[in-house]
Design a protein around this motif. Structure first.
Motif, mmCIF file in Angstrom:
data_model
loop_
_atom_site.group_PDB
_atom_site.id
_atom_site.type_symbol
_atom_site.label_atom_id
_atom_site.label_comp_id
_atom_site.label_asym_id
_atom_site.label_seq_id
_atom_site.Cartn_x
_atom_site.Cartn_y
_atom_site.Cartn_z
ATOM 1 N N HIS A 8 -6.544 7.566 3.387
ATOM 2 C CA HIS A 8 -7.052 6.236 3.049
ATOM 3 C C HIS A 8 -8.573 6.306 3.102
ATOM 4 O O HIS A 8 -9.158 6.558 4.153
ATOM 5 C CB HIS A 8 -6.515 5.206 4.044
ATOM 6 N N CYS A 26 -9.432 3.095 -1.461
ATOM 7 C CA CYS A 26 -8.408 3.713 -2.294
ATOM 8 C C CYS A 26 -7.527 4.601 -1.432
ATOM 9 O O CYS A 26 -7.870 4.926 -0.287
ATOM 10 C CB CYS A 26 -9.035 4.513 -3.437
ATOM 11 N N GLU A 27 -6.392 4.988 -1.991
ATOM 12 C CA GLU A 27 -5.397 5.758 -1.249
ATOM 13 C C GLU A 27 -4.944 6.961 -2.061
ATOM 14 O O GLU A 27 -4.800 6.884 -3.283
ATOM 15 C CB GLU A 27 -4.185 4.875 -0.935
ATOM 16 N N SER A 44 0.828 -1.166 0.000
ATOM 17 C CA SER A 44 0.000 0.000 0.000
ATOM 18 C C SER A 44 0.886 1.248 0.000
ATOM 19 O O SER A 44 1.790 1.353 0.825
ATOM 20 C CB SER A 44 -0.898 -0.047 1.240
ATOM 21 N N TYR A 100 -6.016 9.074 8.028
ATOM 22 C CA TYR A 100 -5.217 10.039 7.269
ATOM 23 C C TYR A 100 -3.954 10.364 8.043
ATOM 24 O O TYR A 100 -3.846 10.142 9.249
ATOM 25 C CB TYR A 100 -6.022 11.319 6.992
ATOM 26 N N TYR A 159 -0.078 4.189 0.837
ATOM 27 C CA TYR A 159 -0.428 4.980 2.020
ATOM 28 C C TYR A 159 0.492 4.656 3.192
ATOM 29 O O TYR A 159 0.928 5.542 3.925
ATOM 30 C CB TYR A 159 -1.887 4.719 2.402
ATOM 31 N N ASN A 160 0.783 3.382 3.391
ATOM 32 C CA ASN A 160 1.631 2.970 4.509
ATOM 33 C C ASN A 160 3.097 3.319 4.294
ATOM 34 O O ASN A 160 3.887 3.288 5.235
ATOM 35 C CB ASN A 160 1.496 1.471 4.746
#
Length: 209
Positions: free
Chosen positions: A29, A182-183, A19, A206, A21-22
């Motif tokens: 996110h 979704c990201e 991901s 977030y 985001y991570n």
């Protein structure tokens, strides 16, 4: 400009694998589908849920991308090493001349599975503008990963393709991992603050470092 040149300058050490985001300190996110289950009680697809997801991803995309922005469309195809080169973009490009501009690079298969050495990841990237793409179909195909809904990304031999929209005009990356979410990541949270404020009810989590 090539995609990796841009990434080294703006998003150093970020890998185009789930991901994103991570991997990054600034992002959102989103949870999609408003907790509507994908299947009805009779096990039929719940088309209402998919309509909600399609609408949400379209809204997010249109908040992040303008038709004249410069973007990279980046797609990871996961395949057996012996399989021929895969065709991924044809249905989603308005002008077939863009096919000659697609860059392809091959990487080791990035996930842990048995006999991972027999597989590889082909990464396709295209520098274009949103107006060059059939964006609606792309967003739907990304959302339809786990279900027999069309449109779909074709030609994959092991894992469903991952597609990343990289806005190099605004330094924002958008990734739909499937119908669940979704990201969005950005260099600066102020670039996505209005998205967070407008659609806070969709936000799973977030980060704004």
């Amino acid at each position: 400009m090539k995609i990796m040149e841009y990434m080294e300058e703006r998003f150093q050490n970020l890998e185009f694998i789930p991901s994103i985001y991570n991997q990054w300190g600034t992002g959102i996110h989103f949870c999609l589908g408003e907790n509507i289950y994908q299947l009805k009680a009779n096990e039929e697809l719940n088309l209402k849920m998919f309509r909600v997801v399609y609408e949400q991803t379209s809204i997010i995309f249109n908040e992040l991308f303008e038709q004249n922005d410069d973007i990279f469309l980046v797609t990871n195809m996961y395949k057996h090493k012996k399989k021929e080169k895969l065709k991924v973009y044809q249905p989603f490009l308005k002008c077939k001349n863009h096919l000659n501009q697609i860059m392809v690079k091959t990487y080791p298969y990035p996930f842990e599975i048995n006999k991972a050495e027999e597989y590889e990841m082909q990464q396709f990237s295209l520098l274009c503008k949103p107006r060059d793409l059939r964006v609606t179909e792309l967003l739907k195909a990304a959302s339809n990963e786990d279900f027999p809904q069309k449109p779909k990304f074709g030609g994959y031999s092991i894992d469903y393709p991952d597609v990343f929209f990289v806005n190099i005009t605004k330094d924002i990356i958008f990734f739909i991992y499937d119908d669940r979410g979704c990201e969005v990541i950005a260099l600066d949270f102020k670039r996505i603050r209005s998205l967070y404020e407008k659609y806070h009810d969709w936000v799973e989590e977030y980060k704004c470092m």
